[in-house]
Design an enzyme around this catalytic site. Structure first.
Site, PDB file in Angstrom:
ATOM      1  N   GLU A  47       0.857  -1.182   0.000  1.00  0.00           N
ATOM      2  CA  GLU A  47       0.000   0.000   0.000  1.00  0.00           C
ATOM      3  C   GLU A  47       0.897   1.237   0.000  1.00  0.00           C
ATOM      4  OE1 GLU A  47      -2.867   0.093   3.111  1.00  0.00           O
ATOM      5  OE2 GLU A  47      -3.444  -1.993   2.810  1.00  0.00           O
ATOM      6  N   ASP A  58      -6.012   8.368  10.230  1.00  0.00           N
ATOM      7  CA  ASP A  58      -4.645   8.006  10.568  1.00  0.00           C
ATOM      8  C   ASP A  58      -4.219   8.546  11.926  1.00  0.00           C
ATOM      9  OD1 ASP A  58      -4.044   6.596   8.176  1.00  0.00           O
ATOM     10  OD2 ASP A  58      -3.934   8.505   7.116  1.00  0.00           O
TER      11      ASP A  58
END
Length: 258
Positions: A47, A58
């Site tokens: 990724e 995040d």
């Protein structure tokens, strides 16, 4: 065949390991080296994070990496050029992971065309509404044979999971918790029950578990209940500290063995 589908079709009983890193961090020009080093060291697919100024899903580790990448001058245009430069050397699937705003600004069709030109097999867009995916993104992604990977969490209903399973392809990204990204020492019983519950649904798509995997205990819990594990924050931290992909991988593999 799309590389993601090919990978899962040929896996047999093997459990996969995927790693995330943020393109442009710790340095602007390390993208190709990180990818090729991961491939050489046996990582199954990668990724590649697209840095964004407001990464809602995040934790602090990946937020810091994204901020550094943006300061270094990383952009989608730069990233696609870097990926295109190593395209002929990359045999494993690359998946771009990023938020919707930069992709819309780039243009969905232009983004998909650039993905193909750069050897990218799919994308993960955490803040993409499913309705917009079906109506606006999926038709274009299908045209370019790209896979749009959707996320589920412990709070996602069975009805919703089956709907996602029916309308997507490649694999399903199982987020270990509804919290932001970040390494964890263990998965409690409620998380492991979630893993088992989804495993028993016999979904059409294979599943990968991510968020919080950083040691042997969390890795094995993920691999027992899915096709494999995705590691982000732990690797991003190690890469930031060492500035060298081989060294970061040595330390990661050591941590996963404990």
């Amino acid at each position: 065949m799309n590389k993601i589908n090919q990978l899962f079709a040929n896996r047999g009983d093997r459990k996969f390991l995927s790693l995330y890193f943020c393109a442009g961090s710790p340095t602007l020009d390390n993208t190709g080296d990180v990818i090729l080093t991961m491939q050489r060291r046996g990582i199954d697919f990668i990724e590649v994070g697209i840095p964004f100024s407001d990464p809602l899903a995040d934790g602090p580790v990946i937020q810091t990496a994204a901020t550094q990448a943006l300061k270094n001058g990383m952009s989608l245009k730069v990233l696609f050029a870097q990926l295109a430069a190593i395209k002929e050397k990359v045999s494993i699937p690359l998946i771009l992971m990023g938020y919707l705003n930069p992709i819309l600004h780039y243009g969905i069709e232009a983004f998909c065309q650039s993905c193909v030109d750069a050897g990218v097999s799919g994308m993960i867009i955490p803040d993409l509404p499913f309705k917009d995916y079906q109506e606006q993104v999926k038709p274009i992604a299908d045209k370019y044979d790209l896979r749009v990977i959707m996320l589920i969490t412990p709070e996602t209903s069975e009805e919703r999971i089956r709907f996602i399973d029916k309308n997507t392809d490649g694999f399903i990204y199982m987020v270990s918790s509804a919290a932001i990204t970040g390494a964890q020492k263990s998965f409690d019983e409620s998380k492991q029950e979630y893993f088992r519950r989804i495993d028993q649904m016999n979904l059409r798509n294979p599943r990968m578990i991510g968020f919080g995997i950083s040691n042997r205990q969390t890795l094995e819990a993920a691999q027992q209940n899915a096709a494999g594990a995705i590691i982000g924050s732990k690797f991003v931290t190690l890469l930031s500290e060492s500035k060298d992909a081989d060294e970061a991988l040595n330390k990661l593999f050591d941590a996963l063995a404990k």
